[in-house]
Design an enzyme around this catalytic site. Structure first.
Site, PDB file in Angstrom:
ATOM      1  N   CYS A 218      51.037  37.267 -48.522  1.00  0.00           N
ATOM      2  CA  CYS A 218      50.003  37.097 -47.233  1.00  0.00           C
ATOM      3  C   CYS A 218      49.208  38.403 -47.158  1.00  0.00           C
ATOM      4  O   CYS A 218      49.710  39.716 -47.709  1.00  0.00           O
ATOM      5  CB  CYS A 218      50.621  37.209 -45.831  1.00  0.00           C
ATOM      6  SG  CYS A 218      51.832  38.218 -45.384  1.00  0.00           S
TER       7      CYS A 218
ATOM      8  N   ASN B 153      38.921  41.220 -50.607  1.00  0.00           N
ATOM      9  CA  ASN B 153      38.983  42.806 -51.056  1.00  0.00           C
ATOM     10  C   ASN B 153      39.736  42.815 -52.151  1.00  0.00           C
ATOM     11  O   ASN B 153      39.868  43.848 -52.854  1.00  0.00           O
ATOM     12  CB  ASN B 153      39.442  43.660 -50.062  1.00  0.00           C
ATOM     13  CG  ASN B 153      38.389  44.044 -48.924  1.00  0.00           C
ATOM     14  OD1 ASN B 153      37.262  44.787 -49.289  1.00  0.00           O
ATOM     15  ND2 ASN B 153      38.541  43.610 -47.791  1.00  0.00           N
ATOM     16  N   GLY B 154      40.153  41.688 -52.705  1.00  0.00           N
ATOM     17  CA  GLY B 154      40.932  41.717 -53.995  1.00  0.00           C
ATOM     18  C   GLY B 154      42.284  42.308 -53.831  1.00  0.00           C
ATOM     19  O   GLY B 154      43.206  42.371 -54.900  1.00  0.00           O
TER      20      GLY B 154
ATOM     21  N   ASN C 230      45.619  24.008 -50.377  1.00  0.00           N
ATOM     22  CA  ASN C 230      45.496  25.374 -50.167  1.00  0.00           C
ATOM     23  C   ASN C 230      44.353  25.901 -51.428  1.00  0.00           C
ATOM     24  O   ASN C 230      44.948  26.636 -52.258  1.00  0.00           O
ATOM     25  CB  ASN C 230      46.563  26.367 -49.958  1.00  0.00           C
ATOM     26  CG  ASN C 230      46.561  27.713 -49.497  1.00  0.00           C
ATOM     27  OD1 ASN C 230      45.038  28.206 -49.695  1.00  0.00           O
ATOM     28  ND2 ASN C 230      47.279  28.486 -49.144  1.00  0.00           N
TER      29      ASN C 230
ATOM     30  N   TYR D 160      45.825  32.206 -57.842  1.00  0.00           N
ATOM     31  CA  TYR D 160      46.848  32.439 -58.674  1.00  0.00           C
ATOM     32  C   TYR D 160      46.418  31.716 -60.253  1.00  0.00           C
ATOM     33  O   TYR D 160      46.711  32.230 -61.218  1.00  0.00           O
ATOM     34  CB  TYR D 160      47.978  31.213 -58.299  1.00  0.00           C
ATOM     35  CG  TYR D 160      48.761  31.830 -56.869  1.00  0.00           C
ATOM     36  CD1 TYR D 160      49.271  32.943 -57.062  1.00  0.00           C
ATOM     37  CD2 TYR D 160      48.834  30.770 -55.992  1.00  0.00           C
ATOM     38  CE1 TYR D 160      49.845  33.524 -55.875  1.00  0.00           C
ATOM     39  CE2 TYR D 160      49.376  31.288 -54.967  1.00  0.00           C
ATOM     40  CZ  TYR D 160      49.915  32.637 -54.805  1.00  0.00           C
ATOM     41  OH  TYR D 160      50.415  33.136 -53.572  1.00  0.00           O
TER      42      TYR D 160
END
Length: 268
Positions: free
Chosen positions: A191, A199-200, A229, A236
């Site tokens: 999370c 913001n990476g 999601n 990923y």
């Protein structure tokens, strides 16, 4: 649920598995350190606390630090962020006490996993992304910081778990053969503070976890992702994970129900 995986390569690639979709990839290197105690919440963080605006904050990435948590204060801060990220709360009498209860429950469970006392888990590291308090324009009163030397706020967190499988979730299919269980690890509790999205930070967390996993001798890293999601799946896939398998809808519902019941503190 679907599972993502990466094919064997001569260079590291990350693995991921998800609660709905499972992803697999390959890792790269750092080491975890023993847990030591520090105060739970820093005075500086509390003094700076104020309500966030609805806008996403832009951070100075040069100030972002990602590392394995090595104190109880860092684990507590990670637990605070997880509760505010994974639960929805409506203003009501006693809500702060309820949040505190959930945070303490997550904190104790996280300590058990990281110190090797949780049944079903082998090696576990909590990895946090932090920013200096001085460089965050606003701090919510439910985000905590407790670090030696410099006060830093936890703005992202995840767990790296080496175990046969996470409870009630898909077991990764790679690698196979003798010793395969020790060459496989999972990401969980990923999370990022909602004010810090885009913001990476998530990508940096996952990249760091692959390095830690590689240092453990892990060849395949997994994450479970809910099929709907899309932002998580995109993260990923960008990080090198590939789709491996889906969990049947019925089983996904059962797993979700068990997870929700457990998080609410009821017997399962």
């Amino acid at each position: 649920m679907a599972v993502l995986a990466t094919p064997p390569l001569p260079i590291y690639l990350p693995s991921i598995t998800s609660t709905a979709t499972s992803f697999n990839c390959r890792p790269q290197s750092t080491t975890s350190v023993p847990i030591r105690s520090t105060p739970r919440c820093s005075a500086a963080a509390a003094a700076a606390s104020q309500l966030f605006t609805n806008e996403t904050l832009t951070i100075d990435k040069s100030s972002l630090n990602v590392a394995v948590a090595n104190s109880e204060g860092e684990l507590w801060a990670a637990s605070c962020l997880r509760v505010r990220s994974f639960y929805s709360f409506q203003p009501s009498f006693g809500i702060e006490d309820h949040k505190r209860y959930l945070t303490e429950r997550e904190f104790e469970a996280l300590k058990e996993r990281v110190t090797g006392k949780r049944v079903g888990f082998g090696r576990v590291s909590c990895i946090n992304a932090t920013l200096p308090v001085s460089q965050v324009s606003g701090l919510s009163d439910d985000i905590c910081s407790a670090y030696d030397g410099e006060d830093r706020v936890v703005v992202g967190t995840l767990d790296l778990n080496r175990c046969l499988k996470l409870p009630d979730e898909i077991t990764g299919m790679k690698p196979k053969g003798i010793g395969a269980d020790f060459a496989r690890a999972y990401l969980s509790n990923v999370c990022v503070a909602k004010e810090m999205l885009r913001n990476g930070i998530g990508y940096t967390l996952v990249t760091n976890s692959k390095m830690v996993a590689e240092d453990w001798g892990v060849s395949d890293l997994y994450v479970h992702v809910a099929v709907d999601n899309e932002p998580a799946k995109n993260l990923y896939m960008k990080s090198g994970f590939v789709y491996e398998s889906d969990e049947p809808a019925r089983q996904a519902r059962i797993s979700t129900n068990i997870e929700v019941i457990d998080k609410m503190g009821c017997a399962v």
